[in-house]
Scaffold this motif. Structure first.
Motif, PDB file in Angstrom:
ATOM      1  N   PHE A  74     -60.390 -26.199 -35.863  1.00  0.00           N
ATOM      2  CA  PHE A  74     -61.802 -25.877 -35.711  1.00  0.00           C
ATOM      3  C   PHE A  74     -62.431 -25.370 -37.005  1.00  0.00           C
ATOM      4  CE2 PHE A  74     -59.995 -25.459 -31.422  1.00  0.00           C
ATOM      5  CZ  PHE A  74     -60.750 -26.452 -30.801  1.00  0.00           C
ATOM      6  N   GLY A  75     -61.733 -25.608 -38.128  1.00  0.00           N
ATOM      7  CA  GLY A  75     -62.260 -25.122 -39.412  1.00  0.00           C
ATOM      8  C   GLY A  75     -63.428 -25.984 -39.894  1.00  0.00           C
ATOM      9  N   HIS A  76     -64.031 -25.538 -41.012  1.00  0.00           N
ATOM     10  CA  HIS A  76     -65.115 -26.303 -41.627  1.00  0.00           C
ATOM     11  C   HIS A  76     -64.519 -27.284 -42.628  1.00  0.00           C
ATOM     12  CE1 HIS A  76     -68.624 -24.324 -40.054  1.00  0.00           C
ATOM     13  NE2 HIS A  76     -68.031 -23.162 -40.210  1.00  0.00           N
ATOM     14  N   PRO A  77     -65.179 -28.421 -42.866  1.00  0.00           N
ATOM     15  CA  PRO A  77     -64.682 -29.306 -43.922  1.00  0.00           C
ATOM     16  C   PRO A  77     -64.908 -28.664 -45.289  1.00  0.00           C
ATOM     17  CG  PRO A  77     -66.776 -30.121 -43.039  1.00  0.00           C
ATOM     18  CD  PRO A  77     -66.391 -28.925 -42.225  1.00  0.00           C
ATOM     19  N   ARG A  78     -64.095 -29.052 -46.264  1.00  0.00           N
ATOM     20  CA  ARG A  78     -64.353 -28.622 -47.632  1.00  0.00           C
ATOM     21  C   ARG A  78     -65.436 -29.546 -48.165  1.00  0.00           C
ATOM     22  NH1 ARG A  78     -61.419 -29.221 -52.608  1.00  0.00           N
ATOM     23  NH2 ARG A  78     -59.733 -30.369 -51.607  1.00  0.00           N
ATOM     24  N   SER A  79     -66.475 -28.956 -48.688  1.00  0.00           N
ATOM     25  CA  SER A  79     -67.618 -29.752 -49.171  1.00  0.00           C
ATOM     26  C   SER A  79     -67.831 -29.461 -50.649  1.00  0.00           C
ATOM     27  CB  SER A  79     -68.880 -29.399 -48.394  1.00  0.00           C
ATOM     28  OG  SER A  79     -68.703 -29.716 -47.020  1.00  0.00           O
ATOM     29  N   THR A  80     -67.442 -30.419 -51.476  1.00  0.00           N
ATOM     30  CA  THR A  80     -67.531 -30.241 -52.927  1.00  0.00           C
ATOM     31  C   THR A  80     -68.726 -31.024 -53.466  1.00  0.00           C
ATOM     32  OG1 THR A  80     -65.136 -30.017 -53.082  1.00  0.00           O
ATOM     33  CG2 THR A  80     -66.288 -30.608 -55.101  1.00  0.00           C
ATOM     34  N   ILE A  81     -69.547 -30.334 -54.252  1.00  0.00           N
ATOM     35  CA  ILE A  81     -70.698 -31.002 -54.869  1.00  0.00           C
ATOM     36  C   ILE A  81     -70.371 -31.263 -56.334  1.00  0.00           C
ATOM     37  CG2 ILE A  81     -73.186 -30.888 -55.339  1.00  0.00           C
ATOM     38  CD1 ILE A  81     -72.602 -30.473 -52.413  1.00  0.00           C
ATOM     39  N   CYS A  82     -70.600 -32.488 -56.769  1.00  0.00           N
ATOM     40  CA  CYS A  82     -70.395 -32.847 -58.169  1.00  0.00           C
ATOM     41  C   CYS A  82     -71.768 -32.968 -58.824  1.00  0.00           C
ATOM     42  CB  CYS A  82     -69.633 -34.177 -58.220  1.00  0.00           C
ATOM     43  SG  CYS A  82     -69.428 -34.828 -59.874  1.00  0.00           S
ATOM     44  N   VAL A  83     -72.041 -32.100 -59.816  1.00  0.00           N
ATOM     45  CA  VAL A  83     -73.377 -32.084 -60.414  1.00  0.00           C
ATOM     46  C   VAL A  83     -73.391 -32.678 -61.823  1.00  0.00           C
ATOM     47  CG1 VAL A  83     -74.239 -30.111 -59.086  1.00  0.00           C
ATOM     48  CG2 VAL A  83     -73.100 -29.697 -61.283  1.00  0.00           C
ATOM     49  N   SER A  84     -74.547 -33.205 -62.179  1.00  0.00           N
ATOM     50  CA  SER A  84     -74.793 -33.685 -63.539  1.00  0.00           C
ATOM     51  C   SER A  84     -75.381 -32.556 -64.369  1.00  0.00           C
ATOM     52  CB  SER A  84     -75.780 -34.858 -63.520  1.00  0.00           C
ATOM     53  OG  SER A  84     -75.218 -35.964 -62.857  1.00  0.00           O
ATOM     54  N   THR A  85     -75.117 -32.598 -65.678  1.00  0.00           N
ATOM     55  CA  THR A  85     -75.649 -31.562 -66.570  1.00  0.00           C
ATOM     56  C   THR A  85     -76.520 -32.141 -67.682  1.00  0.00           C
ATOM     57  OG1 THR A  85     -73.606 -31.681 -67.842  1.00  0.00           O
ATOM     58  CG2 THR A  85     -73.772 -29.914 -66.208  1.00  0.00           C
TER      59      THR A  85
ATOM     60  N   GLY B  57     -70.377 -34.565 -63.081  1.00  0.00           N
ATOM     61  CA  GLY B  57     -71.290 -35.697 -62.940  1.00  0.00           C
ATOM     62  C   GLY B  57     -71.666 -36.244 -64.304  1.00  0.00           C
ATOM     63  N   MET B  58     -72.902 -36.689 -64.436  1.00  0.00           N
ATOM     64  CA  MET B  58     -73.318 -37.261 -65.708  1.00  0.00           C
ATOM     65  C   MET B  58     -73.418 -36.170 -66.775  1.00  0.00           C
ATOM     66  SD  MET B  58     -76.299 -39.658 -64.113  1.00  0.00           S
ATOM     67  CE  MET B  58     -77.003 -40.103 -65.681  1.00  0.00           C
ATOM     68  N   GLY B  59     -72.920 -36.487 -67.971  1.00  0.00           N
ATOM     69  CA  GLY B  59     -73.123 -35.602 -69.113  1.00  0.00           C
ATOM     70  C   GLY B  59     -71.962 -34.696 -69.433  1.00  0.00           C
ATOM     71  N   GLU B  60     -72.070 -34.068 -70.593  1.00  0.00           N
ATOM     72  CA  GLU B  60     -71.029 -33.169 -71.079  1.00  0.00           C
ATOM     73  C   GLU B  60     -71.546 -31.730 -70.966  1.00  0.00           C
ATOM     74  OE1 GLU B  60     -67.889 -32.889 -71.897  1.00  0.00           O
ATOM     75  OE2 GLU B  60     -68.368 -30.853 -72.510  1.00  0.00           O
ATOM     76  N   PRO B  61     -71.045 -30.972 -69.975  1.00  0.00           N
ATOM     77  CA  PRO B  61     -71.595 -29.632 -69.726  1.00  0.00           C
ATOM     78  C   PRO B  61     -71.578 -28.721 -70.956  1.00  0.00           C
ATOM     79  CG  PRO B  61     -69.864 -30.178 -68.112  1.00  0.00           C
ATOM     80  CD  PRO B  61     -69.956 -31.327 -69.051  1.00  0.00           C
ATOM     81  N   LEU B  62     -70.522 -28.810 -71.755  1.00  0.00           N
ATOM     82  CA  LEU B  62     -70.435 -27.864 -72.877  1.00  0.00           C
ATOM     83  C   LEU B  62     -71.312 -28.290 -74.062  1.00  0.00           C
ATOM     84  CD1 LEU B  62     -66.717 -26.653 -72.831  1.00  0.00           C
ATOM     85  CD2 LEU B  62     -68.705 -25.812 -71.572  1.00  0.00           C
ATOM     86  N   ALA B  63     -71.883 -29.508 -73.984  1.00  0.00           N
ATOM     87  CA  ALA B  63     -72.869 -29.908 -74.998  1.00  0.00           C
ATOM     88  C   ALA B  63     -74.261 -29.430 -74.571  1.00  0.00           C
ATOM     89  CB  ALA B  63     -72.858 -31.423 -75.188  1.00  0.00           C
TER      90      ALA B  63
END
Ligand code: SAH
Ligand code: SF4
Length: 358
Positions: A104-115, A167-173
């Motif tokens: 009865f647990g919740h699904p794991r919901s992962t969001i992948c974001v662009s930077t 997602g799209m892009g290089e976060p550390l840039a």
């Protein structure tokens, strides 16, 4: 114009006080932004009408990101959105759901974001890398992607459990906006997700990895390695420049020593390019005994003439690493049929490149 999603709780307080309002107005706005997901300031019903009008007069807004495309995989576990930003440029965000471990647990919901809109790093196998660099995304645009999915999930009685900057892009840039987005997302009075539930993936900008280690955050770091040697890596990642494979591993080690968080090395497995037994042994030799974790990502064919290795080659590659004592996982393939690889949907929709899977 200032998007209210840009303001950290302390800044929100300062803003309401400057506008002659009591401090608690900030909490009313924050509660609404992160639990009710209003589309306009007039929807923040907790606030008196006169103050809502003042906010609009002073140029405050709430995001202007519009969803233009939504596709869901056949199993319903992966949803990909194409979002149009204020200046009408499209970026992608993905939701990946994993069934609950308990009945009865919740699904794991992962969001992948662009930077970033596009990416300047030019990795030869990456659809985003092949479209070039357009602009950095603002922190509120990065947060806006999470909010968009949080609303979709909350309508189903679910919530965001993990966020990956893959997602799209290089976060550390896009360092400062990425850090601000992490602060907004993890602040207990902001979105409030645990720092350990966030992972930033980087192609390996060493000075920025060292800077990130000093931020006093508990976020996870993934470094995209793709090769055990410099010659091959420089071909796959043409902008790798001076950064050697050795330097990247050392930077990962320093991040671990400073934060206590183990670094994952990502490795996109490409048929006939970096998937041979010899290369697996070279990688194993490089990483064994230093506690590294490798995440093998069988290629999603997008840019160029690159193919995904056969399943048995992936398993063999994994086995070689495993037998040498290198901790290793193979990324579960999700949403391949809906172009879930970084930059793919935008490429498909804009028809900028020939997608050979069509
Ligand atoms: N710029 C960052 C984060 C975005 S890419 C980085 O490169 O790490 C996130 C991950 O997706 C990276 O590990 C990247 O190598 C991988 N990736 C990009 N294109 C891919 C493809 N076509 N198939 C599989 N993985 C891909
Ligand atoms: Fe940019 Fe990452 Fe794609 Fe390389 S893999 S081009 S760094 S988004």
């Amino acid at each position: 114009m200032t998007d209210l999603y840009r303001l950290l709780p302390e800044e929100m307080e300062q803003m309401v006080i400057e506008l002659g309002q009591p401090r608690y107005r900030a909490d009313q706005i924050l509660f609404s932004l992160y639990y009710k997901f209003p589309k306009t300031i007039s929807e923040i019903k907790q606030l008196p009408g006169a103050f809502r009008d003042t906010l609009v007069d002073k140029g405050f807004t709430i995001g202007s990101t519009q969803e233009t495309h939504r596709i869901t995989s056949e199993d319903g576990e992966t949803t990909k959105l194409l979002l149009s930003l204020e200046d009408k440029v499209p970026v992608e965000s993905v939701l990946m759901q994993y069934p609950p471990k308990k009945l009865f647990g919740h699904p794991r919901s992962t969001i992948c974001v662009s930077t970033q809109v596009g990416c300047a790093m030019g990795c030869v196998f990456c659809a985003t890398g092949q479209m070039g660099f357009d602009r950095n995304m603002k922190a509120e645009e990065i947060v806006g992607q999470v909010i968009h999915f949080a609303k979709i999930l909350s309508d189903k009685g679910q919530h965001v459990t993990n966020i990956v900057f893959m997602g799209m892009g290089e976060p550390l840039a896009n360092y400062s906006e990425t850090i601000r987005a992490v602060q907004l997302l993890t602040h207990p009075r902001g979105f409030g997700i645990g720092q350990r539930s966030i992972t930033i993936s980087t192609i390996g900008i060493i000075s920025s990895i060292d800077k990130l280690a000093e931020e006093n955050l508990q976020i996870g770091l993934a470094i995209s390695l793709h090769s055990p040697n410099d010659k091959l890596r420089q071909w796959l990642v043409p902008t790798a420049g001076e950064n050697s494979v050795r330097d990247l591993i050392d930077a990962g080690q320093r991040y671990f020593l400073k934060t206590g968080r183990r670094v994952t090395f990502e490795y996109a497995l490409i048929q006939g390019i970096n998937d041979s037994v010899e290369i697996a042994k070279e990688l194993a030799l490089l990483l064994k005994n230093n506690g590294s974790h490798v995440n093998l990502i069988p290629l999603n064919p997008t840019a160029g003439d690159f193919e995904r290795p056969a399943r048995k080659n992936v398993i063999e590659f994994e086995r070689i690493l495993y037998n040498s004592g290198v901790n290793c996982t193979v990324r579960v393939e999700k949403g391949t049929e809906i172009s879930a690889a970084c930059g793919q949907l935008r490429t498909d929709v804009l028809g900028k490149y020939n997608n050979k899977r069509e």
